[in-house]
Motif scaffolding. Sequence first.
Motif, PDB file in Angstrom:
ATOM      1  N   LEU A 282       0.836  -1.209   0.000  1.00  0.00           N
ATOM      2  CA  LEU A 282       0.000   0.000   0.000  1.00  0.00           C
ATOM      3  C   LEU A 282       0.866   1.252   0.000  1.00  0.00           C
ATOM      4  O   LEU A 282       0.536   2.245  -0.642  1.00  0.00           O
ATOM      5  CB  LEU A 282      -0.913   0.028   1.236  1.00  0.00           C
ATOM      6  CG  LEU A 282      -2.068  -0.954   1.271  1.00  0.00           C
ATOM      7  CD1 LEU A 282      -2.820  -0.825   2.588  1.00  0.00           C
ATOM      8  CD2 LEU A 282      -2.997  -0.754   0.089  1.00  0.00           C
ATOM      9  N   LEU A 283       1.983   1.222   0.729  1.00  0.00           N
ATOM     10  CA  LEU A 283       2.853   2.398   0.771  1.00  0.00           C
ATOM     11  C   LEU A 283       3.891   2.388  -0.344  1.00  0.00           C
ATOM     12  O   LEU A 283       4.137   3.402  -0.978  1.00  0.00           O
ATOM     13  CB  LEU A 283       3.549   2.504   2.129  1.00  0.00           C
ATOM     14  CG  LEU A 283       2.629   2.773   3.319  1.00  0.00           C
ATOM     15  CD1 LEU A 283       3.454   3.146   4.533  1.00  0.00           C
ATOM     16  CD2 LEU A 283       1.630   3.872   3.016  1.00  0.00           C
ATOM     17  N   ARG A 285       3.815   1.069  -3.229  1.00  0.00           N
ATOM     18  CA  ARG A 285       3.209   1.287  -4.536  1.00  0.00           C
ATOM     19  C   ARG A 285       3.217   2.766  -4.879  1.00  0.00           C
ATOM     20  O   ARG A 285       3.358   3.158  -6.025  1.00  0.00           O
ATOM     21  CB  ARG A 285       1.763   0.783  -4.483  1.00  0.00           C
ATOM     22  CG  ARG A 285       1.160   0.462  -5.796  1.00  0.00           C
ATOM     23  CD  ARG A 285      -0.153  -0.245  -5.585  1.00  0.00           C
ATOM     24  NE  ARG A 285      -1.023   0.483  -4.666  1.00  0.00           N
ATOM     25  CZ  ARG A 285      -2.169  -0.008  -4.196  1.00  0.00           C
ATOM     26  NH1 ARG A 285      -2.557  -1.212  -4.543  1.00  0.00           N
ATOM     27  NH2 ARG A 285      -2.912   0.690  -3.388  1.00  0.00           N
ATOM     28  N   GLU A 286       3.075   3.599  -3.825  1.00  0.00           N
ATOM     29  CA  GLU A 286       3.024   5.038  -4.021  1.00  0.00           C
ATOM     30  C   GLU A 286       4.325   5.563  -4.614  1.00  0.00           C
ATOM     31  O   GLU A 286       4.318   6.456  -5.439  1.00  0.00           O
ATOM     32  CB  GLU A 286       2.736   5.722  -2.678  1.00  0.00           C
ATOM     33  CG  GLU A 286       2.509   7.198  -2.752  1.00  0.00           C
ATOM     34  CD  GLU A 286       1.319   7.586  -3.604  1.00  0.00           C
ATOM     35  OE1 GLU A 286       0.557   6.693  -4.023  1.00  0.00           O
ATOM     36  OE2 GLU A 286       1.176   8.790  -3.867  1.00  0.00           O
ATOM     37  N   SER A 308       7.013   5.209   2.116  1.00  0.00           N
ATOM     38  CA  SER A 308       6.707   6.212   1.104  1.00  0.00           C
ATOM     39  C   SER A 308       7.014   7.553   1.763  1.00  0.00           C
ATOM     40  O   SER A 308       6.360   7.918   2.741  1.00  0.00           O
ATOM     41  CB  SER A 308       5.227   6.139   0.709  1.00  0.00           C
ATOM     42  OG  SER A 308       4.809   7.397   0.244  1.00  0.00           O
ATOM     43  N   PRO A 309       8.025   8.271   1.278  1.00  0.00           N
ATOM     44  CA  PRO A 309       8.447   9.493   1.986  1.00  0.00           C
ATOM     45  C   PRO A 309       7.266  10.424   2.256  1.00  0.00           C
ATOM     46  O   PRO A 309       7.202  11.057   3.303  1.00  0.00           O
ATOM     47  CB  PRO A 309       9.450  10.122   1.024  1.00  0.00           C
ATOM     48  CG  PRO A 309       9.953   8.994   0.177  1.00  0.00           C
ATOM     49  CD  PRO A 309       8.817   8.046   0.057  1.00  0.00           C
ATOM     50  N   GLU A 310       6.317  10.503   1.324  1.00  0.00           N
ATOM     51  CA  GLU A 310       5.202  11.424   1.518  1.00  0.00           C
ATOM     52  C   GLU A 310       4.169  10.929   2.515  1.00  0.00           C
ATOM     53  O   GLU A 310       3.633  11.676   3.310  1.00  0.00           O
ATOM     54  CB  GLU A 310       4.492  11.672   0.182  1.00  0.00           C
ATOM     55  CG  GLU A 310       5.218  12.696  -0.657  1.00  0.00           C
ATOM     56  CD  GLU A 310       4.544  12.869  -1.994  1.00  0.00           C
ATOM     57  OE1 GLU A 310       3.311  12.760  -2.053  1.00  0.00           O
ATOM     58  OE2 GLU A 310       5.270  13.098  -2.974  1.00  0.00           O
ATOM     59  N   VAL A 311       3.866   9.639   2.420  1.00  0.00           N
ATOM     60  CA  VAL A 311       2.734   9.125   3.199  1.00  0.00           C
ATOM     61  C   VAL A 311       3.157   8.601   4.566  1.00  0.00           C
ATOM     62  O   VAL A 311       2.540   8.902   5.574  1.00  0.00           O
ATOM     63  CB  VAL A 311       1.995   8.023   2.416  1.00  0.00           C
ATOM     64  CG1 VAL A 311       0.776   7.557   3.202  1.00  0.00           C
ATOM     65  CG2 VAL A 311       1.585   8.522   1.044  1.00  0.00           C
ATOM     66  N   GLY A 312       4.235   7.800   4.600  1.00  0.00           N
ATOM     67  CA  GLY A 312       4.660   7.267   5.884  1.00  0.00           C
ATOM     68  C   GLY A 312       5.362   5.933   5.739  1.00  0.00           C
ATOM     69  O   GLY A 312       5.966   5.639   4.693  1.00  0.00           O
ATOM     70  N   LYS A 313       5.264   5.109   6.761  1.00  0.00           N
ATOM     71  CA  LYS A 313       6.054   3.879   6.847  1.00  0.00           C
ATOM     72  C   LYS A 313       5.194   2.775   7.442  1.00  0.00           C
ATOM     73  O   LYS A 313       4.327   3.057   8.273  1.00  0.00           O
ATOM     74  CB  LYS A 313       7.246   4.151   7.771  1.00  0.00           C
ATOM     75  CG  LYS A 313       8.162   2.981   7.973  1.00  0.00           C
ATOM     76  CD  LYS A 313       9.311   3.338   8.915  1.00  0.00           C
ATOM     77  CE  LYS A 313      10.071   2.071   9.256  1.00  0.00           C
ATOM     78  NZ  LYS A 313      11.201   2.287  10.152  1.00  0.00           N
ATOM     79  N   VAL A 314       5.433   1.537   7.021  1.00  0.00           N
ATOM     80  CA  VAL A 314       4.771   0.417   7.679  1.00  0.00           C
ATOM     81  C   VAL A 314       5.816  -0.593   8.123  1.00  0.00           C
ATOM     82  O   VAL A 314       6.804  -0.830   7.427  1.00  0.00           O
ATOM     83  CB  VAL A 314       3.709  -0.239   6.762  1.00  0.00           C
ATOM     84  CG1 VAL A 314       4.267  -0.554   5.401  1.00  0.00           C
ATOM     85  CG2 VAL A 314       3.124  -1.503   7.387  1.00  0.00           C
TER      86      VAL A 314
ATOM     87  N   VAL B 112       2.148  -2.187  12.105  1.00  0.00           N
ATOM     88  CA  VAL B 112       2.318  -0.824  12.620  1.00  0.00           C
ATOM     89  C   VAL B 112       2.518   0.124  11.449  1.00  0.00           C
ATOM     90  O   VAL B 112       3.497  -0.007  10.707  1.00  0.00           O
ATOM     91  CB  VAL B 112       3.536  -0.716  13.559  1.00  0.00           C
ATOM     92  CG1 VAL B 112       3.605   0.699  14.153  1.00  0.00           C
ATOM     93  CG2 VAL B 112       3.480  -1.756  14.654  1.00  0.00           C
ATOM     94  N   ASN B 114       3.108   4.089  10.376  1.00  0.00           N
ATOM     95  CA  ASN B 114       3.406   5.460  10.808  1.00  0.00           C
ATOM     96  C   ASN B 114       3.086   6.391   9.655  1.00  0.00           C
ATOM     97  O   ASN B 114       3.735   6.330   8.612  1.00  0.00           O
ATOM     98  CB  ASN B 114       4.888   5.584  11.164  1.00  0.00           C
ATOM     99  CG  ASN B 114       5.245   4.715  12.349  1.00  0.00           C
ATOM    100  OD1 ASN B 114       4.783   4.937  13.464  1.00  0.00           O
ATOM    101  ND2 ASN B 114       6.037   3.682  12.104  1.00  0.00           N
ATOM    102  N   LEU B 115       2.060   7.197   9.812  1.00  0.00           N
ATOM    103  CA  LEU B 115       1.607   8.055   8.716  1.00  0.00           C
ATOM    104  C   LEU B 115       1.824   9.525   9.049  1.00  0.00           C
ATOM    105  O   LEU B 115       1.749   9.934  10.209  1.00  0.00           O
ATOM    106  CB  LEU B 115       0.111   7.832   8.442  1.00  0.00           C
ATOM    107  CG  LEU B 115      -0.328   6.429   8.026  1.00  0.00           C
ATOM    108  CD1 LEU B 115      -1.816   6.418   7.725  1.00  0.00           C
ATOM    109  CD2 LEU B 115       0.462   5.922   6.823  1.00  0.00           C
ATOM    110  N   ASN B 116       2.089  10.304   8.001  1.00  0.00           N
ATOM    111  CA  ASN B 116       2.186  11.751   8.168  1.00  0.00           C
ATOM    112  C   ASN B 116       0.787  12.351   8.111  1.00  0.00           C
ATOM    113  O   ASN B 116       0.164  12.345   7.050  1.00  0.00           O
ATOM    114  CB  ASN B 116       3.041  12.353   7.043  1.00  0.00           C
ATOM    115  CG  ASN B 116       4.380  11.630   6.907  1.00  0.00           C
ATOM    116  OD1 ASN B 116       4.967  11.217   7.902  1.00  0.00           O
ATOM    117  ND2 ASN B 116       4.836  11.456   5.676  1.00  0.00           N
TER     118      ASN B 116
END
Lengths: 380, 380
Positions: A282-283, A285-286, A308-314, B112, B114-116
């Motif tokens: 999900l991340l 792919r962005e 994904s630098p913009e969205v976040g991390k999992v 887990v 972590n989202l911006n």
Amino acid sequence: MRFFINRDRFVHDVQNVTKAVSSRTTIPILTGIKIVADHSGITLTGSDSDISIETFIPKEEEGSEIVRIEEKGSIVLQARFFAEIVKKLPGQDIEIIVQDQFATTIRSGSSVFNLNGLDPEEYPRLPQVKEDLLFRLPQDMLKNLIRQTVFAVSTQETRPVLTGVNLETEEDELNCTATDSHRLAMRKATIERNNESLSFNNVVIPGKSLNELSKILDDSSERVDIVVTENQVLFKMKNILFFSRLLEGKYPVTKGMIPTQSKTAFKLKAKPFLHTLERALLLSREGKNNVINLKTLEGGQIEITSISPEVGKVTEHIDSIDFEGEDMRISFNGKNVIDALKVVDSEEIHITFTGAMSPFVIRPTDHDHYLHLFSPVRTY
Amino acid sequence: MRFFINRDRFVHDVQNVTKAVSSRTTIPILTGIKIVADHSGITLTGSDSDISIETFIPKEEEGSEIVRIEEKGSIVLQARFFAEIVKKLPGQDIEIIVQDQFATTIRSGSSVFNLNGLDPEEYPRLPQVKEDLLFRLPQDMLKNLIRQTVFAVSTQETRPVLTGVNLETEEDELNCTATDSHRLAMRKATIERNNESLSFNNVVIPGKSLNELSKILDDSSERVDIVVTENQVLFKMKNILFFSRLLEGKYPVTKGMIPTQSKTAFKLKAKPFLHTLERALLLSREGKNNVINLKTLEGGQIEITSISPEVGKVTEHIDSIDFEGEDMRISFNGKNVIDALKVVDSEEIHITFTGAMSPFVIRPTDHDHYLHLFSPVRTY
């Protein structure tokens, strides 16, 4: 030509042959399907010159009449319209009449269609295939072979031979291989041969052909006869012939690519691992690169991450089984591994690594019918 | 902010508010959904500034805990990602924590994220709507009202007011009208008013808003409160608020358009007539004009034909019921009539003509809740 036919059966077969018809053909007659009525029944043919499908509807089946032929003959009708028309006709039976100038009348219930037909003499002949040497597979197994390999073919036309699945025999075994040069899927199956001299390699069937064939196959154990020639393959089912052109060119030798040793190896539950990767995708792919990172932790735990630098991390931790070898970290195209895990039928998989920059392998733990090979992705 | 919430319930509500979020908004904060946790529960908001949806998840429902609030607060999270993430989370419950800089952590099972996050203070306020005057309709009836009118709105922006459905009251009746100037759909319904002084006209709700609202409505008879203001309409359901902007401009007066007399009239079975037109459309669609021809024959028979010069012709005869008046022939846009027949719930329809060049009307025979009006097409 004039005949009456059971609508449901006719609709079914018209839909089957229409699968071979492309609206983007450069040969106008191939936008049609050919209908031939003779003393034994109705033969339907559709083709885009790569794939040809021929089905036969006998006059009688299991004692009940399906077709009543009043006059023999043949016609070619626009596939797209014809398939939609017969599907929507109101009656249980359909009457089809061809008169002068290929003028065709279709009657059913309250409905009368007058269609402009095309000259059946213009329709190309199907490939002539010598059936001396053939092998057999159950339909359901052939369907699985396709499902478990065809997703890995290349979608790029830069190396056309990689857009197909390669078949080769090894005595009573058939090996099917697909690769887009970043991942590889291999599947073996035991075949029945009508002659021990049957053997071939570098038989490359276009992925598109196999996808269409798969839609026609059912999940029965009924046998499919498969005949391989120099540039064609023919799949023979009950009342259906499916022809496909073969791809030209030398398929790469893939056997030596598969690592025989490993530095790190462990087992994972296939479905939970698939779901973990789907969440990570999900991340990643962005970022358009689909990169997922895997890292071994203490006590056999595996950490899956993606960013994904913009969205976040999992981050996700999963338990491995029977962990062996060194600690390691590796990055890979998550979508490729997900594609492979989706066609894995086993509950548990074995994953073996030979280093962060070397291909890794996924196999089911309970048999050796297939394996999946993946190149890692360099992330720095 | 920190809370725990039941995953299935949260997924359901996140999906509902995401319906209002457009990825093509010019206001970046509106790509997110707003989450507010307070002592009573969780409020979610999504908006594309035309439509806004707010749902509320109470801490408890029917005695079982749905949300546990550890710390109040609010956040805005990217709708597209967030909706996909919560749908794929592995646990039964989800924990959401917001820390400094809107850094948001989502935990569930082994996962887990972590989202911006985005600053909730930037999120626009919902419209303030005075709720003094409101009317009520059962959800299932409102859903039917939408289904039986919205298909007829214009899809062209040349007259923006025609892209909406017009609402007006007539005492305890609500009239809904949609027209693209070639066809018109009208539907009446009895409403409950909280005050007899409630009356309005020229309330034009965008078709797109009604389509989204329809996806949220269920088939229950639970009441929806509807509040109309000068430029907004608010639909209030249990724990859901649905706001839509109204379209500006004067909706055409449609009442005088509906013929009160007829030269030719008959009844038809709705479904068989629909299927006849669908078959005829197969050919007329090809000519891109969708023209279908209707002609009366002797003995109350009706002939439906359509022609595609390239493909052929279809002719169908159907029986009418209670034929009255003159013989006639007329041509019309078959797709428009098909659209209307698809939302007709009655078994039989009444069709009345005032001439080959005048609009004709389709009504159900068993009630007068709706009617459909069509302009004929000139074919010469």
